[in-house]
Design a protein around this motif. Structure first.
Motif, PDB file in Angstrom:
ATOM      1  N   GLU B 374       0.832  -1.201   0.000  1.00 37.12           N
ATOM      2  CA  GLU B 374       0.000   0.000   0.000  1.00 37.12           C
ATOM      3  C   GLU B 374       0.872   1.259   0.000  1.00 37.12           C
ATOM      4  O   GLU B 374       0.566   2.236  -0.686  1.00 37.12           O
ATOM      5  N   ILE B 377       2.091   1.756  -3.424  1.00 38.40           N
ATOM      6  CA  ILE B 377       1.033   2.310  -4.285  1.00 38.40           C
ATOM      7  C   ILE B 377       0.918   3.817  -4.060  1.00 38.40           C
ATOM      8  O   ILE B 377       0.890   4.607  -5.006  1.00 38.40           O
ATOM      9  N   LEU B 378       0.873   4.204  -2.758  1.00 35.20           N
ATOM     10  CA  LEU B 378       0.747   5.638  -2.446  1.00 35.20           C
ATOM     11  C   LEU B 378       1.917   6.416  -3.040  1.00 35.20           C
ATOM     12  O   LEU B 378       1.732   7.492  -3.599  1.00 35.20           O
ATOM     13  N   LYS B 379       3.109   5.834  -2.956  1.00 32.61           N
ATOM     14  CA  LYS B 379       4.266   6.538  -3.512  1.00 32.61           C
ATOM     15  C   LYS B 379       4.164   6.637  -5.025  1.00 32.61           C
ATOM     16  O   LYS B 379       4.508   7.661  -5.616  1.00 32.61           O
ATOM     17  N   SER B 380       3.676   5.555  -5.654  1.00 30.78           N
ATOM     18  CA  SER B 380       3.543   5.592  -7.113  1.00 30.78           C
ATOM     19  C   SER B 380       2.496   6.619  -7.531  1.00 30.78           C
ATOM     20  O   SER B 380       2.511   7.117  -8.646  1.00 30.78           O
ATOM     21  N   LEU B 381       1.587   6.937  -6.610  1.00 29.78           N
ATOM     22  CA  LEU B 381       0.557   7.935  -6.912  1.00 29.78           C
ATOM     23  C   LEU B 381       1.030   9.346  -6.596  1.00 29.78           C
ATOM     24  O   LEU B 381       0.291  10.302  -6.787  1.00 29.78           O
ATOM     25  N   GLY B 382       2.264   9.442  -6.102  1.00 30.34           N
ATOM     26  CA  GLY B 382       2.830  10.769  -5.883  1.00 30.34           C
ATOM     27  C   GLY B 382       2.948  11.191  -4.441  1.00 30.34           C
ATOM     28  O   GLY B 382       3.176  12.357  -4.151  1.00 30.34           O
ATOM     29  N   ALA B 383       2.790  10.228  -3.486  1.00 26.79           N
ATOM     30  CA  ALA B 383       2.946  10.582  -2.074  1.00 26.79           C
ATOM     31  C   ALA B 383       4.407  10.865  -1.777  1.00 26.79           C
ATOM     32  O   ALA B 383       5.291  10.147  -2.237  1.00 26.79           O
ATOM     33  N   ARG B 384       4.667  11.936  -1.048  1.00 22.48           N
ATOM     34  CA  ARG B 384       6.030  12.219  -0.614  1.00 22.48           C
ATOM     35  C   ARG B 384       6.344  11.364   0.606  1.00 22.48           C
ATOM     36  O   ARG B 384       5.444  10.934   1.322  1.00 22.48           O
ATOM     37  N   GLN B 387       4.772  12.678   3.610  1.00 22.32           N
ATOM     38  CA  GLN B 387       3.334  12.411   3.729  1.00 22.32           C
ATOM     39  C   GLN B 387       3.072  11.002   4.239  1.00 22.32           C
ATOM     40  O   GLN B 387       2.157  10.775   5.024  1.00 22.32           O
ATOM     41  N   PRO B 471       9.525   1.971  -3.157  1.00 29.11           N
ATOM     42  CA  PRO B 471       8.295   1.666  -3.898  1.00 29.11           C
ATOM     43  C   PRO B 471       8.495   0.583  -4.957  1.00 29.11           C
ATOM     44  O   PRO B 471       7.576  -0.204  -5.214  1.00 29.11           O
TER      45      PRO B 471
END
Ligand SMILES: Nc1ncnc2c1ncn2[C@@H]1O[C@H](COP(=O)(O)OP(=O)(O)O)[C@@H](O)[C@H]1O
Ligand SMILES: [Mg+2]
Lengths: 236, 478
Positions: B374, B377-384, B387, B471
């Motif tokens: 998860e 996934i969040l990192k691939s969606l642009g999470a720093r 964050q 990631p």
């Protein structure tokens, strides 16, 4: 819109060095649909991860319209990923305890859209991809084809400049693969820049502008099928 | 964004109800223990300082006759805190030894103390044994002579009926609620009545011991007549040992610290005219005898002005060779004891909380290991990275918040229950109910704040680990 030079990625496992990428020069033009093929382990995923800024090259540079990925601070790379890149994976990579709608909305969280706008866009995109009656299903309750369409919706809802897909049909049956290829063709026709990795040489070629073949971390063959149309070129 | 994270964190915790519940319970127990113990510690301190304040002890000095060898300040500066409670004993002990060098606390000394700057008033602890007669009821009491100014300046804690006497030589008396209870009379029913006070005086001694002796039939008549003549002459020279006094008030006499009031309070002018023995126990008698005739008082209470320099007054009194007990100094020493108590309580509570913190650490590490994909996934969606770190910090903070609020409720409940039990126990033993637990908004806020901070701290390490998740590796996993 994206240009990489001398990309090298070396993994060190124990004392052994694995050159997953070995001095690759690569570029994508705006609106171009590039296909990367090659045997398993040839470095396709590694290349894609570097282009997405998820991984960092051991050597070489990646220039994008947003700036040099190899020189950006991590927070800026994350922002680049959030705003510019849509990704689709072979194994879907959906969050299992969230509904299709929530998964797609999550794809826009890091570009700072308000929750209502995200949900609106998520519903719109899912409906467009034929999943209007699957909004509140969880990934586990969806077929593989449907899951991959949810993942595609997540990548598209944020309106990315570059769609990166790593073997998106790898876990799909013939029929669903064909459907997904159809979607990629349509998106490309609409002017979206796409880099898709596949080892499936049989995938429809009519929408693809260029095919690169990789072997042992190098690009060994490049075939241009057709030129990028001027309308598409003007988009980015 | 933080709102989104809150929602995600709450959702994650909700999905893992059992694990979350157990972790929250761990925090709640830790915070609950801390809250209960501090509630008790604060309550105890509040009760003691309230007692001191109510009795006016912060601006009160007790002066006692000076010992022969110990000199001034023996009691106060003694290393053993129990000394303060044993003031009367000290007098007895010291006077039992070298009687010649004792410094007497007499009227002259009291006048001198009253003249010191900052001293509002001084009155001696002047007690004598007496019998009260009210109609058919009788009671042996310790009577106490007090100036009328005592009622005005120092104040009696609780007047149940009537008032304090207003002049030093009016034939009035104030009784304690204890006497009334013994007589099974309501405070109001006695105010306005007249009672007889009969002091245990020298005359009474003469009558009691000499009288029967003279009635011995083996005694020659002439001798008996002579003896009776002498004793009658003697009795006539003594003052009356009984007087009729109007009951003007009834006060509540509580067990207090140090100085306390006795059961029958008589104006000093009235008591001075009575034939009475100026002691109420053999030790005092010995002290008086060894110190010489008319030998002053065992104790005098000095009331100071709020702004008075207590130390200066104390030194001035000690310079006279008298002993001084300062309750403010005593209290300062008690405060140090309380501080140590607080520290012990705090340490115990922190150990409990440390265990809870380990629980949070464990939960967060597990939760992160389960959610590596998860995170990818969040990192691939642009999470720093930052964050991701916040997402997990919010989660551990939420555990802390739930646990702290629960812990506060738990601590509150436990302290209420204990308070109820202790209160019952006190009342059943005839004591006034005292609430030993204090629960303030400050304590609640501190407990909850502390719990959240500890939770955030224990979430720091796991959150940093989550932020470091690669990631590429996370997304590769099948
Ligand atoms: N994290 C890693 N550690 C070690 N070797 C890796 C790692 N990731 C990829 N590789 C190796 O790098 C090479 C290229 O992998 P990859 O890019 O995934 O190939 P493809 O996607 O073309 O199948 C392979 O030999 C693979 O084993
Ligand atoms: Mg691959």
């Amino acid at each position: 819109m994206l240009k990489a030079k001398g990309l090298t990625r070396v993994y060190r496992l124990g004392g052994e060095e694995i050159r997953a990428l070995d001095g690759v020069d690569f570029h994508v033009r705006s609106g171009e649909h590039v296909r990367i093929v090659g045997a398993s382990g040839s470095g396709k995923s590694t290349l894609l991860n570097l282009l997405a800024g998820l991984d960092h090259p051991t050597a070489g540079s990646i220039e994008t319209s947003a700036g040099s990925l190899t020189e950006m601070p991590p927070a800026r790379i994350a922002e680049y990923r959030a705003r510019w890149i849509g990704m689709v994976f072979q194994s879907f990579n959906l969050i299992p305890h969230q509904s299709a709608l929530q998964n797609v909305a999550l794809g826009m969280l890091f570009i700072g859209l308000p929750a209502r706008e995200r949900l609106r866009r998520a519903e719109e995109t899912l409906t467009e991809l034929g999943l209007a009656d699957r909004l509140h299903h969880r990934p586990g309750d969806l077929s593989g084809g449907e899951q991959q369409r949810v993942a595609l919706a997540r990548a598209l809802a944020k309106r990315p400049r570059l769609l990166l897909a790593d073997e998106p049909t790898g876990n799909l049956d013939q029929e669903n693969s064909a459907r997904l290829a159809e979607w990629f063709a349509r998106l490309s026709a609409a002017g979206l820049t796409i880099v898709v990795v596949t080892h499936d040489q049989q995938l429809a070629q009519r929408a693809v502008h260029r095919t690169l073949e990789m072997s042992y971390g190098r690009i060994v063959r490049e075939t241009t099928h057709r030129e990028v149309g001027p309308t598409a070129e003007g988009r980015c | 964004m933080l709102g989104e994270f809150l929602g995600m964190a709450a959702g994650n915790l909700w999905r893992m109800k059992l694990r979350t519940g157990l972790t929250v319970a761990g925090v709640a127990i830790g915070i609950g223990a801390l809250v209960t113990m501090f509630s008790f510690a604060f309550g105890l301190q509040r009760n003691v300082s309230a007692e001191f304040r109510e009795l006016g002890l912060f601006n009160t000095l007790h002066v006692m006759p000076g010992g022969p060898s110990g000199g001034p300040g023996v009691v106060v500066d003694g290393e053993d805190p129990d000394d303060s409670a044993a003031a009367a004993e000290v007098v007895g002990e010291d006077t039992g030894g070298a009687a010649d060098s004792i410094v007497i606390l007499d009227d002259a000394a009291i006048e001198a103390i009253a003249a010191l700057p900052g001293v509002v008033h001084v009155y001696p602890q002047d007690t004598f044994d007496a019998r009260l007669v009210w109609g058919s009821q009788e009671r042996e009491v310790t009577a106490q002579a007090l100036p009328a100014s005592f009622g005005q300046k120092r104040g009696v804690r609780k007047i149940l009926a009537g008032r304090f006497f207003t002049a030093d030589s009016v034939p009035e008396i104030v009784l304690s609620d204890r006497v009334l209870r013994a007589w099974e009379a309501a405070p109001d029913s006695i105010v306005g009545d007249t009672i007889t006070l009969q002091a245990a005086g020298r005359g009474a001694l003469v009558r009691e011991f000499v009288g029967p002796m003279l009635e011995d039939e083996r005694l020659p008549d002439e001798l008996r007549a002579l003896g009776q003549g002498i004793s009658e002459f003697y009795l006539s020279r003594l003052g009356e040992n009984r007087c009729r006094l109007a009951v003007v008030g009834v006060i509540e006499v509580e067990r207090g610290w140090g100085f306390r009031l006795h059961d029958a309070l008589v104006p000093s002018g009235i008591a001075g005219g009575l034939d009475r023995l100026g002691f109420s126990n053999p030790i005092e008698l010995l002290a008086r005898m060894s110190a010489g005739a008319g030998a002053g008082y065992p104790l005098a209470v000095v009331t100071l002005d709020q702004r008075a320099d207590a130390e200066a007054v104390r030194e001035a009194i000690e310079a006279r060779g008298l002993q001084v007990l300062s309750f403010a100094a005593e209290f300062a020493r008690m405060r140090r004891a309380f501080l140590i108590f607080d520290i012990i309580v705090g340490v115990v509570g922190i150990v409990a909380l440390a265990v809870a913190a380990l629980g949070i650490l464990n939960t967060m590490v597990m939760s992160i290991l389960e959610r590596v994909r998860e995170i990818g996934i969040l990192k691939s969606l642009g999470a720093r990275d930052s964050q991701i770190r916040w997402l997990f910090l919010v989660e551990s903070g939420l555990i802390g918040l739930l646990g702290s609020v629960g812990g506060w409720l738990l601590g509150w409940g436990v302290s209420r229950i204990l308070s109820l039990i202790v209160g019952r126990l006190l009342v059943s033993q005839g004591n006034p109910p005292i609430d030993f637990f204090v629960m303030t908004a400050g304590l609640a806020a501190a407990a909850i704040g502390f719990g959240v901070v500890v939770s955030l701290l224990s979430g720091l390490l796991p959150a940093a680990r989550a932020a470091r998740v690669d990631p590429v590796q996370a997304l590769r996993r099948e």
